[in-house]
Design an enzyme around this catalytic site. Structure first.
Site, PDB file in Angstrom:
ATOM      1  N   LYS A  43     -18.307 -21.972  17.415  1.00  0.00           N
ATOM      2  CA  LYS A  43     -18.499 -20.548  17.554  1.00  0.00           C
ATOM      3  C   LYS A  43     -17.158 -19.801  17.589  1.00  0.00           C
ATOM      4  O   LYS A  43     -17.095 -18.590  17.370  1.00  0.00           O
ATOM      5  CB  LYS A  43     -19.236 -20.262  18.879  1.00  0.00           C
ATOM      6  CG  LYS A  43     -20.606 -20.855  18.975  1.00  0.00           C
ATOM      7  CD  LYS A  43     -21.162 -20.600  20.380  1.00  0.00           C
ATOM      8  CE  LYS A  43     -22.450 -21.344  20.579  1.00  0.00           C
ATOM      9  NZ  LYS A  43     -22.908 -21.260  22.001  1.00  0.00           N
ATOM     10  N   GLY A  44     -16.100 -20.520  17.936  1.00  0.00           N
ATOM     11  CA  GLY A  44     -14.837 -19.865  18.265  1.00  0.00           C
ATOM     12  C   GLY A  44     -14.284 -18.947  17.197  1.00  0.00           C
ATOM     13  O   GLY A  44     -13.657 -17.938  17.494  1.00  0.00           O
ATOM     14  N   ASP A 100     -10.399 -20.622  14.778  1.00  0.00           N
ATOM     15  CA  ASP A 100      -9.677 -19.827  15.760  1.00  0.00           C
ATOM     16  C   ASP A 100      -8.410 -20.549  16.199  1.00  0.00           C
ATOM     17  O   ASP A 100      -7.380 -19.927  16.402  1.00  0.00           O
ATOM     18  CB  ASP A 100     -10.557 -19.487  16.973  1.00  0.00           C
ATOM     19  CG  ASP A 100     -11.250 -20.696  17.558  1.00  0.00           C
ATOM     20  OD1 ASP A 100     -11.342 -21.725  16.855  1.00  0.00           O
ATOM     21  OD2 ASP A 100     -11.703 -20.631  18.717  1.00  0.00           O
ATOM     22  N   PHE A 152      -3.994 -23.476  27.898  1.00  0.00           N
ATOM     23  CA  PHE A 152      -5.384 -23.163  27.562  1.00  0.00           C
ATOM     24  C   PHE A 152      -5.541 -21.659  27.437  1.00  0.00           C
ATOM     25  O   PHE A 152      -5.190 -20.912  28.345  1.00  0.00           O
ATOM     26  CB  PHE A 152      -6.335 -23.711  28.625  1.00  0.00           C
ATOM     27  CG  PHE A 152      -7.731 -23.884  28.108  1.00  0.00           C
ATOM     28  CD1 PHE A 152      -8.124 -25.068  27.501  1.00  0.00           C
ATOM     29  CD2 PHE A 152      -8.650 -22.847  28.214  1.00  0.00           C
ATOM     30  CE1 PHE A 152      -9.406 -25.220  27.003  1.00  0.00           C
ATOM     31  CE2 PHE A 152      -9.935 -22.988  27.722  1.00  0.00           C
ATOM     32  CZ  PHE A 152     -10.317 -24.181  27.116  1.00  0.00           C
ATOM     33  N   VAL A 153      -6.058 -21.224  26.306  1.00  0.00           N
ATOM     34  CA  VAL A 153      -6.205 -19.787  26.065  1.00  0.00           C
ATOM     35  C   VAL A 153      -7.664 -19.432  25.826  1.00  0.00           C
ATOM     36  O   VAL A 153      -8.449 -20.246  25.340  1.00  0.00           O
ATOM     37  CB  VAL A 153      -5.347 -19.316  24.863  1.00  0.00           C
ATOM     38  CG1 VAL A 153      -3.882 -19.332  25.226  1.00  0.00           C
ATOM     39  CG2 VAL A 153      -5.614 -20.159  23.628  1.00  0.00           C
ATOM     40  N   ASP A 159     -13.252 -19.710  24.187  1.00  0.00           N
ATOM     41  CA  ASP A 159     -13.995 -19.709  25.451  1.00  0.00           C
ATOM     42  C   ASP A 159     -13.467 -20.755  26.425  1.00  0.00           C
ATOM     43  O   ASP A 159     -12.733 -21.679  26.055  1.00  0.00           O
ATOM     44  CB  ASP A 159     -15.470 -20.027  25.188  1.00  0.00           C
ATOM     45  CG  ASP A 159     -15.680 -21.509  24.896  1.00  0.00           C
ATOM     46  OD1 ASP A 159     -14.995 -22.042  23.990  1.00  0.00           O
ATOM     47  OD2 ASP A 159     -16.496 -22.151  25.581  1.00  0.00           O
ATOM     48  N   ARG A 165     -15.308 -15.245  25.439  1.00  0.00           N
ATOM     49  CA  ARG A 165     -15.194 -15.082  23.974  1.00  0.00           C
ATOM     50  C   ARG A 165     -15.059 -13.615  23.579  1.00  0.00           C
ATOM     51  O   ARG A 165     -14.479 -13.292  22.545  1.00  0.00           O
ATOM     52  CB  ARG A 165     -16.424 -15.656  23.268  1.00  0.00           C
ATOM     53  CG  ARG A 165     -16.561 -17.154  23.340  1.00  0.00           C
ATOM     54  CD  ARG A 165     -17.608 -17.605  22.330  1.00  0.00           C
ATOM     55  NE  ARG A 165     -18.143 -18.917  22.634  1.00  0.00           N
ATOM     56  CZ  ARG A 165     -17.591 -20.071  22.278  1.00  0.00           C
ATOM     57  NH1 ARG A 165     -16.447 -20.058  21.617  1.00  0.00           N
ATOM     58  NH2 ARG A 165     -18.154 -21.216  22.584  1.00  0.00           N
TER      59      ARG A 165
HETATM   60  C1  PRP Z   1     -12.427 -25.336  19.591  1.00  0.00           C
HETATM   61  C2  PRP Z   1     -11.907 -24.499  18.440  1.00  0.00           C
HETATM   62  C3  PRP Z   1     -11.763 -25.495  17.336  1.00  0.00           C
HETATM   63  C4  PRP Z   1     -11.396 -26.761  18.066  1.00  0.00           C
HETATM   64  C5  PRP Z   1      -9.926 -26.992  17.955  1.00  0.00           C
HETATM   65  O1  PRP Z   1     -13.791 -25.465  19.432  1.00  0.00           O
HETATM   66  O2  PRP Z   1     -12.803 -23.469  18.105  1.00  0.00           O
HETATM   67  O3  PRP Z   1     -12.960 -25.682  16.634  1.00  0.00           O
HETATM   68  O4  PRP Z   1     -11.771 -26.577  19.447  1.00  0.00           O
HETATM   69  O5  PRP Z   1      -9.536 -28.117  18.696  1.00  0.00           O
HETATM   70  P1  PRP Z   1      -8.990 -29.454  18.033  1.00  0.00           P
HETATM   71  O6  PRP Z   1      -7.901 -29.087  17.090  1.00  0.00           O
HETATM   72  O7  PRP Z   1      -8.477 -30.225  19.226  1.00  0.00           O
HETATM   73  O8  PRP Z   1     -10.121 -30.165  17.358  1.00  0.00           O
HETATM   74  P2  PRP Z   1     -14.781 -25.917  20.592  1.00  0.00           P
HETATM   75  O9  PRP Z   1     -15.062 -27.378  20.420  1.00  0.00           O
HETATM   76  O10 PRP Z   1     -14.261 -25.472  21.915  1.00  0.00           O
HETATM   77  O11 PRP Z   1     -16.118 -25.143  20.215  1.00  0.00           O
HETATM   78  P3  PRP Z   1     -16.348 -23.574  19.987  1.00  0.00           P
HETATM   79  O12 PRP Z   1     -15.668 -23.201  18.690  1.00  0.00           O
HETATM   80  O13 PRP Z   1     -17.816 -23.429  19.901  1.00  0.00           O
HETATM   81  O14 PRP Z   1     -15.746 -22.858  21.163  1.00  0.00           O
END
Ligand code: PRP
Length: 180
Positions: A43-44, A100, A152-153, A159, A165
């Site tokens: 979702k990010g 993101d 952590f941001v 989120d 978010r």
């Molecule tokens: C976060 C972000 C990326 C991923 C990056 O997603 O949106 O998809 O982590 O991290 P990485 O480089 O260590 O793989 P998250 O799993 O928190 O899900 P979200 O997008 O739904 O918040």
């Protein structure tokens, strides 16, 4: 969770808006005369992707893909799997994968391999935020908004446990318990 709060602002709304506009101009120039499928990673990336596509002047199609989440932890498990796939084939299509944040790189690495196997005409990677110090696997990022330190941001789509978010800026996460 009450000990976790929004902390200091790291990237303000104006800085983000200017950077997204700059990325949009660069992407529009690079894909001049071509159509582009922007794939946002749920979702990010939804906030960033929504703003970015409005700064791109070549014809844009938009789709989303969802992968397994960190859940309540703030560190990746290293396990990535697709929860929601693209709606259509990307064979022969110029694809821009929009995230993101690139942290360990595991998500983008997995998605890059997965999407390349589908035979796109081209595949480029775009991340608003990049934490190079956290990388566990190398991923070629074609477009990066900001490089940030290993903190952590939250906000602008990012989120913690599903919260924050909707913040228009990017903030550090503040843990009251750790201050004591
Ligand atoms: C976060 C972000 C990326 C991923 C990056 O997603 O949106 O998809 O982590 O991290 P990485 O480089 O260590 O793989 P998250 O799993 O928190 O899900 P979200 O997008 O739904 O918040």
């Amino acid at each position: 969770m009450s000990d976790v709060q929004m902390g200091r602002e790291l990237l303000g709304e104006t800085a983000i808006r200017d950077k997204v506009a700059q990325l949009g101009r660069q992407i529009s120039a690079d894909y001049r005369g071509q159509e582009l499928l922007v794939v946002g990673v749920l979702k990010g990336a939804v906030i960033f992707a929504a703003d970015l596509v409005r700064q791109i002047t070549v014809p844009v199609y938009l789709d989303f893909i969802a992968v397994s989440s960190y859940g309540k932890a703030t560190r990746t498990s290293g396990v990535v799997r697709i929860l929601k796939d693209l709606e259509e084939s990307i064979a022969g299509v110029h694809v821009l994968l929009v995230e993101d944040i690139a942290d360990t790189g595991l998500t983008l690495h997995y998605l890059r391999e997965n999407l390349l196997a589908r035979g796109p005409r081209s595949l480029k990677l775009c991340a608003l935020l990049d934490k190079p110090d956290c990388r566990r696997v190398e991923v070629p990022l074609d477009y990066v908004g900001f490089q940030i330190p290993d903190q952590f941001v939250v906000g602008y789509g990012l989120d913690f446990d599903g919260r924050f978010r909707n913040l228009p800026a990017v903030h550090l996460l503040s843990r009251e318990a750790e201050k004591k």
